[in-house]
Design a protein around this motif. Structure first.
Motif, PDB file in Angstrom:
ATOM      1  N   ARG A 213      11.698  -4.366   2.799  1.00  0.00           N
ATOM      2  CA  ARG A 213      10.712  -4.895   2.833  1.00  0.00           C
ATOM      3  C   ARG A 213       9.707  -4.696   1.065  1.00  0.00           C
ATOM      4  O   ARG A 213       8.876  -4.927   0.988  1.00  0.00           O
ATOM      5  CB  ARG A 213      10.538  -4.074   4.199  1.00  0.00           C
ATOM      6  CG  ARG A 213       8.686  -4.910   4.262  1.00  0.00           C
ATOM      7  CD  ARG A 213       8.065  -4.939   6.110  1.00  0.00           C
ATOM      8  NE  ARG A 213       6.593  -5.207   6.048  1.00  0.00           N
ATOM      9  CZ  ARG A 213       5.772  -5.193   7.076  1.00  0.00           C
ATOM     10  NH1 ARG A 213       6.972  -4.307   7.996  1.00  0.00           N
ATOM     11  NH2 ARG A 213       4.966  -6.019   7.609  1.00  0.00           N
ATOM     12  N   PHE A 214       9.609  -3.255   1.002  1.00  0.00           N
ATOM     13  CA  PHE A 214       8.674  -2.931  -0.027  1.00  0.00           C
ATOM     14  C   PHE A 214       9.401  -2.624  -1.096  1.00  0.00           C
ATOM     15  O   PHE A 214       8.605  -1.716  -2.239  1.00  0.00           O
ATOM     16  CB  PHE A 214       7.990  -1.170   0.287  1.00  0.00           C
ATOM     17  CG  PHE A 214       6.592  -0.816   1.563  1.00  0.00           C
ATOM     18  CD1 PHE A 214       5.598  -1.866   1.633  1.00  0.00           C
ATOM     19  CD2 PHE A 214       7.880  -0.592   2.974  1.00  0.00           C
ATOM     20  CE1 PHE A 214       4.989  -1.735   2.539  1.00  0.00           C
ATOM     21  CE2 PHE A 214       6.379  -1.311   3.876  1.00  0.00           C
ATOM     22  CZ  PHE A 214       5.014  -1.694   4.149  1.00  0.00           C
ATOM     23  N   ARG A 217       7.002  -2.082  -4.549  1.00  0.00           N
ATOM     24  CA  ARG A 217       6.054  -1.632  -4.432  1.00  0.00           C
ATOM     25  C   ARG A 217       5.916  -0.317  -4.622  1.00  0.00           C
ATOM     26  O   ARG A 217       4.935   0.202  -4.313  1.00  0.00           O
ATOM     27  CB  ARG A 217       5.344  -2.633  -3.031  1.00  0.00           C
ATOM     28  CG  ARG A 217       5.737  -4.387  -3.759  1.00  0.00           C
ATOM     29  CD  ARG A 217       4.859  -5.238  -1.847  1.00  0.00           C
ATOM     30  NE  ARG A 217       4.039  -4.637  -1.878  1.00  0.00           N
ATOM     31  CZ  ARG A 217       3.247  -4.584  -1.106  1.00  0.00           C
ATOM     32  NH1 ARG A 217       3.349  -4.875   0.068  1.00  0.00           N
ATOM     33  NH2 ARG A 217       1.982  -4.612  -0.897  1.00  0.00           N
ATOM     34  N   SER A 264       5.162   0.677   8.605  1.00  0.00           N
ATOM     35  CA  SER A 264       4.818  -0.375   8.116  1.00  0.00           C
ATOM     36  C   SER A 264       3.092   0.303   7.880  1.00  0.00           C
ATOM     37  O   SER A 264       3.278  -0.564   6.474  1.00  0.00           O
ATOM     38  CB  SER A 264       5.334  -2.109   8.083  1.00  0.00           C
ATOM     39  OG  SER A 264       6.846  -1.859   8.416  1.00  0.00           O
ATOM     40  N   GLU A 265       2.594  -0.501   8.435  1.00  0.00           N
ATOM     41  CA  GLU A 265       1.650  -0.042   8.875  1.00  0.00           C
ATOM     42  C   GLU A 265       0.818   0.600   8.397  1.00  0.00           C
ATOM     43  O   GLU A 265       0.111   0.725   7.468  1.00  0.00           O
ATOM     44  CB  GLU A 265       1.297  -0.381  10.309  1.00  0.00           C
ATOM     45  CG  GLU A 265       1.131  -2.135  10.695  1.00  0.00           C
ATOM     46  CD  GLU A 265       1.000  -1.929  12.588  1.00  0.00           C
ATOM     47  OE1 GLU A 265      -0.249  -0.867  12.553  1.00  0.00           O
ATOM     48  OE2 GLU A 265       0.490  -2.530  13.212  1.00  0.00           O
ATOM     49  N   GLU A 268       1.329   0.285   4.468  1.00  0.00           N
ATOM     50  CA  GLU A 268       1.281  -0.761   3.825  1.00  0.00           C
ATOM     51  C   GLU A 268       0.116  -0.765   2.599  1.00  0.00           C
ATOM     52  O   GLU A 268      -0.250  -1.466   1.300  1.00  0.00           O
ATOM     53  CB  GLU A 268       0.504  -2.375   4.260  1.00  0.00           C
ATOM     54  CG  GLU A 268       0.196  -3.944   4.794  1.00  0.00           C
ATOM     55  CD  GLU A 268       1.132  -3.710   2.924  1.00  0.00           C
ATOM     56  OE1 GLU A 268       0.975  -4.205   1.998  1.00  0.00           O
ATOM     57  OE2 GLU A 268       2.250  -3.869   3.665  1.00  0.00           O
ATOM     58  N   ALA A 271       0.868   0.510  -0.793  1.00  0.00           N
ATOM     59  CA  ALA A 271       1.682   0.064  -1.540  1.00  0.00           C
ATOM     60  C   ALA A 271       0.880  -0.960  -2.662  1.00  0.00           C
ATOM     61  O   ALA A 271      -0.124  -1.099  -2.673  1.00  0.00           O
ATOM     62  CB  ALA A 271       2.498  -0.947  -0.768  1.00  0.00           C
ATOM     63  N   THR A 273       0.405  -3.790  -5.975  1.00  0.00           N
ATOM     64  CA  THR A 273      -0.279  -4.701  -5.727  1.00  0.00           C
ATOM     65  C   THR A 273       1.487  -5.642  -6.088  1.00  0.00           C
ATOM     66  O   THR A 273       1.539  -7.530  -5.768  1.00  0.00           O
ATOM     67  CB  THR A 273      -1.350  -5.680  -5.745  1.00  0.00           C
ATOM     68  OG1 THR A 273      -1.506  -5.205  -7.458  1.00  0.00           O
ATOM     69  CG2 THR A 273      -2.260  -4.593  -5.054  1.00  0.00           C
ATOM     70  N   SER A 275       4.042  -7.830  -6.241  1.00  0.00           N
ATOM     71  CA  SER A 275       5.427  -8.935  -5.125  1.00  0.00           C
ATOM     72  C   SER A 275       6.500  -8.146  -5.648  1.00  0.00           C
ATOM     73  O   SER A 275       6.321  -7.766  -6.636  1.00  0.00           O
ATOM     74  CB  SER A 275       5.558 -10.201  -5.163  1.00  0.00           C
ATOM     75  OG  SER A 275       3.966 -10.800  -5.403  1.00  0.00           O
ATOM     76  N   ARG A 671      -1.509  -4.660  13.698  1.00  0.00           N
ATOM     77  CA  ARG A 671      -1.006  -5.496  14.924  1.00  0.00           C
ATOM     78  C   ARG A 671      -0.391  -4.817  16.064  1.00  0.00           C
ATOM     79  O   ARG A 671      -0.076  -3.504  16.143  1.00  0.00           O
ATOM     80  CB  ARG A 671       0.802  -5.207  14.107  1.00  0.00           C
ATOM     81  CG  ARG A 671       1.725  -6.387  14.529  1.00  0.00           C
ATOM     82  CD  ARG A 671       2.603  -6.480  13.624  1.00  0.00           C
ATOM     83  NE  ARG A 671       2.066  -6.873  12.132  1.00  0.00           N
ATOM     84  CZ  ARG A 671       3.092  -7.326  10.833  1.00  0.00           C
ATOM     85  NH1 ARG A 671       4.353  -6.475  10.847  1.00  0.00           N
ATOM     86  NH2 ARG A 671       2.836  -7.549   9.803  1.00  0.00           N
TER      87      ARG A 671
END
Length: 746
Positions: A213-214, A217, A264-265, A268, A271, A273, A275, A671
């Motif tokens: 996912r990361f 980043r 993840s929260e 984030e 991380a 910037t 992409s 979230r």
């Protein structure tokens, strides 16, 4: 058949048709047929299917279903369980073949890779053929099918000594990804590092999913708990432990529950910037340095975006501005020049958003050459041994009349950054307990940003924030020796940042000073993101009543929830949002945990909601409904019984973190997770919950504990058997001696 018989038959046939139509209507009814639109399984439209699944960078497990497919109906509850298990790891979706016939051949399940390629002719992305699932229709088998395909390529296995010098031909794939911890930390300096210390030799699907996912980043690594030297280097004593090391080398330890969404929260805000690589295919993705920031020595492709190219017109606008500007005048190419440019770009990256960064290419136009001549730099930048000169234009709108300062130090990123930050003016006041009220009362409509620090001078980072936000916020520094003031502000750890605002209490009409505590990384991007909500005016201040009335915040009684009626009163009546603390009532520390929750509950915002706490030693099954195991407490959740969603505390338990959880859940910044059904307060022992479903990482921890217990029991059993054998041997010898004795000696 007579007329009456015919009408009877006709009526029965009509009824059968109606029943059939009703059944078909039920099976083909809304919610895309079988799945809720807002459920764990994403119901995909044709556009979403193409953009997200076929062309997107994520891994997807997709079911194709029809409303008249009996097997599809049976799979639904199992597929929802799969989506819950893979939450934050692999995306799970469904396509309704009744309404999207062009996307379906027949009902089945497919796994789409994250690995995509770019068509050089059309410019569109595509993936290889997905893998068909042909296994059993149960959640465990489907989950394993998806997690087995998660890549390992984004994780480095690190150790204190690095990989062994074994024969390259015999090296395994894992060994080729190995490195020493120091090598890993030095690589990709422009992105943060994530390091997991684990007792497991293998890498869990959860960690693989996070690294995927990361990717681009953050850099991910795993170390073994058996590497005592490395664990000592990072002060790690408990396993598993997840550490984040930012670009400045500062370490942050994750304290929350081991769930992909919550981790993840936590990650984030840190991380980078950049992409993820758009073309993930093969080795091209691994070498896509512009996306990962690993170009040259420290991410040239990423840094260049932070440098504004100044033409003559834009240069004049810069001179008219009040802000601090750092401007480089660059000459022609060359070996030495490239090295100096690299250091300049590193400095530009580290100063991004803190000051304005500009660059003038002297050879680009006669106007640019004239600017270099104006500041006496033309001959300097044309020197092949220099080729680059840096000017600092200080704060103020008189740049036209004043002379900029020429940087004369070594062309090193660290020294250039230090030189720049030393020129930042200070808009920060030094405040004590005696002067705090006066500081708050000045321009009461402006929020007050307060830094609690052990330092006697204001750090450059905080000065930079104060300078850049001077029109919207006021800034102060409080020394950590002001213990009484720290207690009144509810500060538990130093350094710490909070924002004070004056608001009217809707009940009493009294103006109160309330606070919101910052809990993110102490770097410029994180703090700027936090402060921007006050600039926009959408921050929710909260605190323990009025913080500056000379008294410490006092708590209110918080009820223990130990039955269904109490839970209904706190969380269900009137559809209220409630906040529940989860503590272990069997440990002495429970009183302290409840007391902190009580102090938090006294806040003017918190008082509006249902509040209570649950003893996990009595109601383990209730805690597990929210994914909370006994080892996760103390912790808390914010629950909306009306929406059947909750938010879980993802950081260390405390008054400040509880405030952040509540405000984040209410504002949507944190979230929320779907709750399958409300908990039942039937008193159960922990042994009753052994069969409950837990996360992948939690299962491994339980297995390790079980293995240790089994080993200890085996050792104890063996010792008992040996003792029993020795006892039998002694009896046997004693009996033999008696048997051998002559009768006349008795």
């Amino acid at each position: 058949m007579d007329e009456r018989g015919w009408y009877t038959w006709r009526r029965m046939a009509t009824i059968e048709q109606m029943i059939w139509l009703v059944l078909v209507g039920i099976l083909a009814s809304p919610a895309a047929g079988l799945y809720a639109d807002d459920g764990l399984v994403k119901v995909l439209t044709e556009k979403e299917y193409v953009q997200d699944v076929l062309e997107g960078p994520d891994m997807w497990l997709v079911e194709y279903f029809k409303s008249d497919c009996h097997l599809c109906v049976q799979v639904v509850p199992e597929f929802v369980k799969v989506a819950n298990s893979l939450k934050g790891i692999v995306k799970v979706g469904a396509v309704n073949c009744d309404t999207n016939r062009d996307l379906c051949i027949h009902a089945k399940i497919k796994l789409f890779s994250w690995d995509r390629k770019k068509n050089p002719y059309t410019g569109k992305y595509y993936k290889d053929e997905p893998a068909d699932y042909n296994g059993r229709s149960n959640s465990k088998a489907m989950t394993e099918f998806a997690t087995d395909s998660l890549p390992m390529k984004f994780i480095t296995l690190v150790s204190s000594a690095g990989p062994s010098g074994s024969d390259e031909a015999a090296a395994s794939e894992d060994e080729r990804r190995s490195a020493s911890a120091s090598e890993f930390l030095r690589s990709n300096p422009s992105i943060p590092k994530v390091l997991l210390f684990s007792k497991k030799d293998s890498v869990t699907p959860l960690y693989k999913g996070l690294s995927l996912r990361f990717r681009g980043r953050m850099a991910f690594a795993q170390a073994s708990s058996s590497d005592a030297e490395l664990a000592a280097q990072f002060n790690v004593t408990n396993f598993p432990t997840l550490l984040l090391i930012d670009q400045h080398g500062e370490r942050f330890s994750y304290k929350g529950s081991l769930k992909a969404v919550l981790i993840s929260e936590f990650l984030e805000p840190f991380a980078a910037t950049a992409s993820p690589p758009k073309d993930d295919g093969g080795e091209a993705a691994a070498s896509d340095k512009s996306a990962t920031g690993d170009q040259g020595a420290g991410g040239k492709g990423l840094k260049m975006r932070f440098i504004e190219q100044l033409n003559a017109s834009r240069f004049q606008s810069m001179l008219a501005s009040e802000d601090v500007w750092l401007v480089a005048f660059v000459g022609g190419p060359g070996g030495v020049c490239e090295e100096r440019k690299e250091e300049w770009e590193k400095a530009a990256f580290s100063l991004f958003a803190m000051v304005h960064i500009g660059e003038v290419n002297v050879s680009s136009s006669p106007e640019a050459a004239a600017l270099a001549e104006q500041y006496g730099l033309k001959s300097l930048v044309q020197d092949p041994d220099v080729c680059l000169a840096v000017l600092l234009f200080p704060f103020g709108d008189d740049k036209q009349e004043s002379e900029p300062e020429l940087y004369r130090g070594a062309m090193e990123a660290k020294e250039l950054s230090k030189f720049t930050l030393e020129a930042i003016p200070s808009f920060v006041q030094h405040v004590t307990a005696d002067s705090m009220q006066a500081f708050v009362n000045v321009q009461p409509n402006l929020p007050k940003v307060v830094l609690i620090t052990t330092k006697t001078e204001t750090p450059a980072l905080f000065k930079t924030l104060a300078t850049n936000y001077r029109l919207h916020l006021m800034f102060a520094r409080v020394h950590s020796s002001e213990e009484v003031l720290l207690r009144r502000l509810g500060v538990e750890k130093v350094p710490h940042v909070l924002v004070l605002v004056q608001v009217a209490n809707p009940t009493t009409g009294r103006v109160e000073v309330q606070a919101q505590h910052y809990g993110g990384p102490l770097n410029y991007p994180g703090l700027a993101y936090f402060l921007n909500q006050y600039v926009r005016g959408d921050a929710t201040a909260q605190g323990d009543g009025s913080l500056l009335d000379g008294s410490s915040p006092s708590g209110v009684a918080v009820t223990e929830i130990d039955n269904q009626e109490e839970f209904k009163s706190r969380c269900i009546s009137s559809g209220r949002v409630c906040m529940i603390g989860f503590f272990d009532g069997a440990v002495p520390e429970v009183e302290d945990h409840v007391d902190r929750f009580s102090q938090f509950a006294s806040g003017s915002v918190a008082r509006q909601f249902g509040l209570g706490w649950v003893d996990v030693s009595k109601f383990a099954s209730v805690a597990l409904k929210f994914g909370i195991a006994k080892r996760d407490v103390p912790t808390a959740v914010v629950l909306s019984s009306q929406k059947m969603r909750f938010a879980l505390l993802a950081e260390e338990y405390g008054i400040q973190s509880l405030n952040r959880l509540l405000s984040g859940a209410l504002s949507g910044k944190i979230r929320t997770v779907v709750l399958d059904d409300l908990p039942s307060f039937e008193e159960r022992t922990p042994e009753d919950d052994v069969g409950e479903e837990v996360t992948e990482v939690e299962k491994e921890i339980e297995e390790e504990a079980a293995a240790r217990r089994a080993e200890e029991e085996a050792v104890a059993k063996k010792a008992q058997e040996e003792a029993a054998a020795q006892k039998r041997q002694k009896k046997k010898k004693k009996k033999a001696t008696k048997t051998a004795a002559p009768k006349d000696e008795l």
